[in-house]
Design a protein around this motif. Structure first.
Motif, mmCIF file in Angstrom:
data_model
loop_
_atom_site.group_PDB
_atom_site.id
_atom_site.type_symbol
_atom_site.label_atom_id
_atom_site.label_comp_id
_atom_site.label_asym_id
_atom_site.label_seq_id
_atom_site.Cartn_x
_atom_site.Cartn_y
_atom_site.Cartn_z
ATOM 1 N N ARG A 158 1.044 5.414 0.153
ATOM 2 C CA ARG A 158 0.349 6.537 0.872
ATOM 3 C C ARG A 158 0.803 7.745 0.468
ATOM 4 O O ARG A 158 2.075 7.938 0.202
ATOM 5 C CB ARG A 158 -0.154 6.170 2.117
ATOM 6 N N ARG A 162 2.590 10.772 1.677
ATOM 7 C CA ARG A 162 3.459 11.179 2.740
ATOM 8 C C ARG A 162 3.599 12.660 3.080
ATOM 9 O O ARG A 162 3.736 13.473 1.874
ATOM 10 C CB ARG A 162 4.940 10.605 2.478
ATOM 11 N N THR A 202 0.982 -1.178 0.216
ATOM 12 C CA THR A 202 -0.067 0.024 0.016
ATOM 13 C C THR A 202 0.986 1.225 -0.019
ATOM 14 O O THR A 202 1.659 1.401 1.057
ATOM 15 C CB THR A 202 -0.813 0.052 0.974
ATOM 16 N N GLU A 227 -3.617 9.557 2.963
ATOM 17 C CA GLU A 227 -4.620 8.650 2.259
ATOM 18 C C GLU A 227 -3.967 7.584 1.468
ATOM 19 O O GLU A 227 -2.818 7.941 1.149
ATOM 20 C CB GLU A 227 -5.647 9.207 1.691
ATOM 21 N N ASP A 228 -4.428 6.461 1.198
ATOM 22 C CA ASP A 228 -3.811 5.494 0.038
ATOM 23 C C ASP A 228 -3.852 5.951 -1.062
ATOM 24 O O ASP A 228 -4.842 6.421 -1.575
ATOM 25 C CB ASP A 228 -4.493 4.202 0.418
#
Length: 262
Positions: free
Chosen positions: A156, A158, A154, A213-214
């Protein structure tokens, strides 16, 4: 799961006729301060309503909207949403209200909206994909009895590379339509052709993704852990190198296309 938001006066009643035209399981989410949820009536398979105090009537919890969509995604093919203007979803707008999602259509009156046309366009919109959705897909494989490992990656957003950096507030992704999907599918096929690798699923979000968030998922079903780990690493490396998805970064101080800084 394909998700669509409709915003503006008179859009709430559009959900049921739109749901009736979709082939698959449909969940509806609407802002309704007076009616109790009705999960048995209508063409949708489930319905959720937001009560005046902000709780989800159907579940009795105080989920964030993203969390609610994540919970629906593995079980439903479609989510139709009415009355929420701040969602980052493909959106149909009645009137001049500003919305956070990509506007699929804007009209002056809800009577101008055609449910058949919207149903056709919904299947072309970006799907809402979760890691759980992809894991469910690979474990449903006819080859799953031979699998001893599932490995996932996954990626995301940063917020900072180092403590002194300006904070990244969000990233915006654009893809080369058609080409991006074809190249991602080719990577999936070539990884699946490896000895010991049984299934590979990948997904990358487009549009605005806030910090934390991903962004991207890679899921590998394999006979053993070594094949699974290698395929996951090669999958994300090839996706970043070969798939034409372009990233714009917005920080508290500036905005720039990342490939211009490379």
């Amino acid at each position: 799961m394909q998700a669509l938001s409709v915003v503006g006066p008179g859009t709430g009643p559009l959900l049921d006729p739109l749901a009736a035209r979709l082939d698959g399981r449909v969940a509806t989410v609407r802002r309704d301060e007076s009616a109790a949820p009705d999960t048995a009536a209508g063409p949708a398979d489930a319905a959720f309503d937001l009560s005046p105090d902000g709780g989800w009537r159907a579940s009795g919890t105080d989920d964030s909207f993203d969390a609610l969509l994540d919970r629906l995604a593995p079980e439903y093919d479609y989510a139709l949403v009415a009355g929420f203007s701040r969602l980052r979803l493909p959106t149909v707008v009645v009137g001049d209200r500003e919305v956070a999602g990509d506007v699929l259509e804007r009209v002056d009156d809800a009577a101008e909206l055609d449910a058949d046309a919207l149903a056709a366009r919904l299947d072309d919109a970006e799907p809402h994909v979760t890691l759980e959705t992809l894991v469910d897909r690979v474990t449903a494989s006819p080859e799953a009895d031979r699998a001893g490992a599932i490995a996932t990656f996954t990626g995301r957003v940063r917020a900072k590379d180092s403590p002194d950096d300006d904070r990244t507030t969000h990233l915006a992704f654009e893809k080369y339509e058609g080409v991006a999907a074809d190249r991602m599918a080719r990577i999936e096929r070539e990884l699946t052709d490896r000895e010991g690798v049984l299934e590979v699923e990948m997904a990358h979000r487009v549009g605005i993704v806030p910090d934390g968030e991903d962004i991207v998922f890679v899921v590998v079903l394999a006979g053993h852990r070594r094949e699974a780990f290698r395929a996951v690493e090669d999958g994300i490396d090839r996706l970043k190198a070969e798939v034409p998805i372009f990233k714009k970064e917005t920080t508290t101080d500036e905005e720039f296309w990342v490939h211009d800084r490379a």
